[in-house]
Each structure stands twice: as structure tokens, then as C-alpha cells.
Design a protein around this motif. Structure first.
Motif, PDB file in Angstrom:
ATOM      1  N   THR A   1     -63.246  17.379  17.790  1.00 50.92           N
ATOM      2  CA  THR A   1     -63.035  17.533  16.344  1.00 50.92           C
ATOM      3  C   THR A   1     -61.670  17.006  15.891  1.00 50.92           C
ATOM      4  O   THR A   1     -61.548  16.532  14.758  1.00 50.92           O
ATOM      5  CB  THR A   1     -63.184  19.007  15.931  1.00 50.92           C
ATOM      6  OG1 THR A   1     -62.335  19.793  16.774  1.00 50.92           O
ATOM      7  CG2 THR A   1     -64.613  19.492  16.094  1.00 50.92           C
TER       8      THR A   1
ATOM      9  N   ARG B   1     -67.075  11.872  20.948  1.00 49.97           N
ATOM     10  CA  ARG B   1     -67.893  13.050  21.300  1.00 49.97           C
ATOM     11  C   ARG B   1     -67.874  14.019  20.126  1.00 49.97           C
ATOM     12  O   ARG B   1     -66.809  14.274  19.542  1.00 49.97           O
ATOM     13  CB  ARG B   1     -67.329  13.736  22.554  1.00 49.97           C
ATOM     14  CG  ARG B   1     -67.610  12.932  23.800  1.00 49.97           C
ATOM     15  CD  ARG B   1     -67.437  13.759  25.068  1.00 49.97           C
ATOM     16  NE  ARG B   1     -67.871  12.970  26.205  1.00 49.97           N
ATOM     17  CZ  ARG B   1     -67.097  12.110  26.853  1.00 49.97           C
ATOM     18  NH1 ARG B   1     -65.845  11.964  26.507  1.00 49.97           N
ATOM     19  NH2 ARG B   1     -67.570  11.417  27.864  1.00 49.97           N
ATOM     20  N   SER B   2     -69.049  14.590  19.811  1.00 50.55           N
ATOM     21  CA  SER B   2     -69.144  15.459  18.624  1.00 50.55           C
ATOM     22  C   SER B   2     -68.248  16.690  18.751  1.00 50.55           C
ATOM     23  O   SER B   2     -67.851  17.282  17.751  1.00 50.55           O
ATOM     24  CB  SER B   2     -70.595  15.878  18.397  1.00 50.55           C
ATOM     25  OG  SER B   2     -71.092  16.499  19.549  1.00 50.55           O
TER      26      SER B   2
ATOM     27  N   VAL C   1     -68.416   9.409   8.912  1.00 44.63           N
ATOM     28  CA  VAL C   1     -69.467   9.647   9.903  1.00 44.63           C
ATOM     29  C   VAL C   1     -70.739   8.951   9.414  1.00 44.63           C
ATOM     30  O   VAL C   1     -71.220   9.221   8.308  1.00 44.63           O
ATOM     31  CB  VAL C   1     -69.713  11.158  10.093  1.00 44.63           C
ATOM     32  CG1 VAL C   1     -70.857  11.392  11.075  1.00 44.63           C
ATOM     33  CG2 VAL C   1     -68.436  11.851  10.573  1.00 44.63           C
TER      34      VAL C   1
END
Ligand SMILES: CC(C)(COP(=O)(O)OP(=O)(O)OC[C@H]1O[C@@H](n2cnc3c(N)ncnc32)[C@H](O)[C@@H]1OP(=O)(O)O)[C@@H](O)C(=O)NCCC(=O)NCCS
Length: 88
Positions: A54, A50-51, A67
Motif C-alpha cells: 500500500t 503487489r496489492s 489504478v
């Protein structure tokens, strides 16, 4: 969870118990996952995060992942079956 469908290796559900984190366990798990996939002839590993996650992105970057410029798409076909995990 390590999978290989003949084109790409996939990693799912990597997790280390909170009180055991930052001791190198995930790095070791990923080294073993990569060894297994390399042995199976897998040329590249893909994984999804999930973005907003982090910290996990930071973990994977620290062990050499980057990425990719891709769009992740999905279609739900039914409810996920709950996993039965025995406590340690
Ligand atoms: C991501 C996760 C598996 C890392 O496990 P871990 O055993 O703590 O990781 P390691 O100890 O092997 O860390 C190796 C390196 O990754 C980086 N790293 C690990 N956790 C980090 C964090 N929270 N923030 C920034 N960098 C991190 C560091 O560079 C670390 O080396 P260092 O401790 O010497 O600085 C763990 O944080 C976790 O279980 N998270 C919750 C579950 C989750 O969201 N999984 C991903 C699903 S996509």
C-alpha cells in the motif's frame, strides 16, 4: 528498470534505500524515467505493484498514477536469474 517495447513503457524494481526515503529521490527517478520514455515516443507507462504494497501504491498515486481496471496474469518459464547489485 525502464523498458519500452514500442507500445507501452514499463517500470520495474523502483527502490530507494530505507534511510534515504521520503527525500524526493523516487520522485526524481520517475521524472527521469518519464523523460526518457517520452523522448522515445512512449504514450503510456504501465507498472505492477503487489496489492498488499500500500505504501508504494500511495507513492505512485502521489505522482499522478492511477489504478487501471485490468487483471495481471503471468506464467513462470523458469527460475529468475539472481541480479548482482554492487553495494553503494
Ligand atoms: C516507493 C519508494 C521507491 C518511494 O521512494 P521515496 O524516495 O521515499 O519517495 P519520495 O520521497 O520521492 O516520495 C514522494 C511522495 O510519494 C509519497 N510517498 C512516498 N512514500 C510513501 C509512503 N511510504 N507512504 C505514503 N506515501 C508515500 C509522498 O506523497 C511523498 O511526498 P512527501 O514525502 O513530500 O509526503 C520507497 O518507499 C521504496 O523503495 N519502497 C520499497 C521498494 C518497493 O517496494 N518498490 C516498489 C516495487 S513495485
Amino acid at each position: 528498470m525502464v523498458g519500452y517495447e514500442g507500445h507501452r513503457g514499463w517500470i520495474n524494481y523502483l527502490a530507494v534505500r530505507p534511510d534515504c526515503q521520503r527525500q524526493g529521490h523516487a520522485r526524481q527517478i520517475m521524472e527521469e524515467a518519464e523523460r526518457l520514455l517520452r523522448e522515445a515516443g512512449c504514450p503510456k507507462i504501465n507498472l505492477q505493484i503487489r496489492s498488499t504494497n500500500t505504501e508504494v501504491i500511495a507513492f505512485y498515486k502521489s505522482i499522478g498514477y492511477r489504478v487501471d481496471d485490468v487483471v495481471s496474469m503471468s506464467k513462470r518459464l523458469g527460475a529468475d536469474e539472481p541480479y548482482q547489485v554492487e553495494p553503494l
